[in-house]
Design a protein around this motif. Structure first.
Motif, PDB file in Angstrom:
ATOM      1  N   ASP A   9       5.223  -2.995   4.935  1.00 29.23           N
ATOM      2  CA  ASP A   9       3.998  -2.225   4.774  1.00 29.23           C
ATOM      3  C   ASP A   9       3.493  -1.858   6.164  1.00 29.23           C
ATOM      4  O   ASP A   9       3.117  -2.724   6.947  1.00 29.23           O
ATOM      5  CB  ASP A   9       2.959  -3.070   4.023  1.00 29.23           C
TER       6      ASP A   9
ATOM      7  N   GLU B  43       0.825  -0.546   7.147  1.00 27.66           N
ATOM      8  CA  GLU B  43      -0.583  -0.831   7.413  1.00 27.66           C
ATOM      9  C   GLU B  43      -0.789  -2.287   7.827  1.00 27.66           C
ATOM     10  O   GLU B  43      -1.740  -2.601   8.544  1.00 27.66           O
ATOM     11  CB  GLU B  43      -1.437  -0.499   6.189  1.00 27.66           C
TER      12      GLU B  43
ATOM     13  N   GLN C 218       2.875   6.144  -5.836  1.00 27.25           N
ATOM     14  CA  GLN C 218       1.885   5.201  -6.320  1.00 27.25           C
ATOM     15  C   GLN C 218       1.963   5.135  -7.854  1.00 27.25           C
ATOM     16  O   GLN C 218       2.236   6.132  -8.529  1.00 27.25           O
ATOM     17  CB  GLN C 218       0.488   5.623  -5.875  1.00 27.25           C
TER      18      GLN C 218
ATOM     19  N   LYS D 226       0.835  -1.192   0.000  1.00 31.74           N
ATOM     20  CA  LYS D 226       0.000   0.000   0.000  1.00 31.74           C
ATOM     21  C   LYS D 226       0.878   1.253   0.000  1.00 31.74           C
ATOM     22  O   LYS D 226       1.949   1.262  -0.583  1.00 31.74           O
ATOM     23  CB  LYS D 226      -0.970  -0.044   1.176  1.00 31.74           C
ATOM     24  N   GLU D 227       0.437   2.289   0.695  1.00 33.25           N
ATOM     25  CA  GLU D 227       1.078   3.597   0.533  1.00 33.25           C
ATOM     26  C   GLU D 227       2.211   3.847   1.520  1.00 33.25           C
ATOM     27  O   GLU D 227       3.255   4.386   1.162  1.00 33.25           O
ATOM     28  CB  GLU D 227       0.020   4.686   0.687  1.00 33.25           C
TER      29      GLU D 227
END
Length: 367
Positions: A78, A80, A335, A62-63
């Motif tokens: 990651d 998250e 991204q 993800k980000e």
């Protein structure tokens, strides 16, 4: 333990440079940088290299990523998920998922932070009011487990082998926000006492940026920026955040009232700080009007010139997530969709094979 923070005094010629710049002032012998008032540059970043991270069904990222590297490649967690560390080679080819979190054999109970060294990886494990650092070699063999009587969220390793651990605004579990230990776990120094009146909102953050020149340190509620040398915390700059500075009243309120206060006014907090021989980079997030914008300042230490850019979800989003300084370049995690929206003439390779839903791309940018 020493509590004094040693202040760094620049040479006379640098003082002359800085005193001529209207956005850099002297305050009690320290250089004060006007973050909000500095002019915004229209000059875009110069992208020198792109590294797309290979996308597979079992490695979707993800980000918000924690990225470290050594000669073996990039090691990514990651934030998250915090389920494992993902290993990619220097060209972005996926090698595999390593050091997974769980209760099975050879798994880790958690991963608070990790670093890549010339010998392998070192991982910070939370154990209640203690911390452990598990040391792995390049073959991921567990070499050593080090114990520290200190509850840390993040850490860095000094060239002399000492460890600097950060516990943050987490009173009463942590009464000093920063502590330095030798490799055997003996506490050598501690700094930044948690002596505020009421509890405040603890913040999970990455507080250390490492370059060839040294280890640089910042924290959420503090406008002061530091370098860590051996067992000393050396103040380098102070930031003027204007109306976005955390007010003194904040420290008299409980955490919920305090957050409501700064959220209604808007507030600023440091995201990055590091230097090389010629330049310093300072990133400050300004949260206001229900959005966050990152003010990115590059200070040329030879001429005192400030170059500031502002990024965010709606402003140059490909450059809104900075990792730090790597291989002499600023490293951003972008991204895939944001990279595809960049002007092709700004890319070192105009033809890039990328889909908008692919894993993020590493952008190496001229510093």
């Amino acid at each position: 333990m020493k509590q004094q923070i040693f202040k760094y005094i620049y040479i006379g010629i640098l003082y002359v440079f800085f005193s001529c710049n209207e956005k850099i002032h002297q305050k009690d012998g320290m250089f004060l940088i006007d973050v909000v008032g500095s002019n915004v540059s229209k000059q875009p970043y110069l992208i020198k290299k792109l590294v797309p991270l290979e996308t597979r069904a079992d490695n979707l990222l993800k980000e918000y990523l924690l990225i470290q590297s050594n000669e073996k490649g990039f090691f990514i967690m990651d934030k998250e998920k915090e389920d494992a560390i993902y290993h990619f080679d220097r060209n972005g080819k996926y090698i595999g998922k390593i050091l997974g979190v769980g209760e099975g054999p050879d798994m880790l109970p958690n991963i608070h932070d990790f670093i890549a060294t010339d010998q392998g990886l070192e991982v910070l494990i939370g154990k209640g009011e203690k911390s452990e650092i598990w040391v792995y070699d390049h073959e991921l063999r567990l070499v050593e487990e080090k114990e520290f009587v200190y509850a840390a969220d993040t850490f860095a390793k000094l060239p002399n082998g000492y460890y600097v651990l950060y516990g943050g605004y987490n009173k009463p579990i942590v009464m000093q926000r920063l502590a330095i230990f030798d490799p055997l776990g003996n506490k050598l120094e501690e700094y930044l006492p948690n002596d505020y009146k009421n509890d405040v909102l603890p913040v999970g953050e990455r507080n250390f940026n490492v370059t060839e020149q040294g280890i640089f340190f910042h924290e959420f509620y503090n406008p002061e920026l530091f370098e860590i040398r051996e067992s000393e915390l050396v103040q380098k700059y102070e930031l003027d955040l204007g109306k976005y500075a955390i007010p003194e009243q904040y420290w008299e309120l409980d955490w919920m009232q305090g957050f409501e206060l700064i959220n209604s006014n808007g507030f600023g907090f440091v995201s990055h700080y590091f230097e090389n021989e010629e330049k310093a980079f300072i990133g400050v997030n300004i949260q206001a009007d229900q959005q966050i914008k990152n003010h990115q300042i590059i200070l040329d230490k030879r001429t005192s010139k400030i170059t500031k850019r502002i990024t965010g979800q709606n402003d140059h989003p490909a450059f809104s997530q900075l990792v730090g300084l790597m291989d002499g370049h600023l490293l951003f995690v972008a991204q895939a969709a944001d990279v595809l929206n960049l002007d092709r003439n700004r890319l070192p390779e105009p033809e890039i094979k990328l889909n908008k839903d692919d894993n993020p791309v590493l952008l190496f940018v001229e510093f």
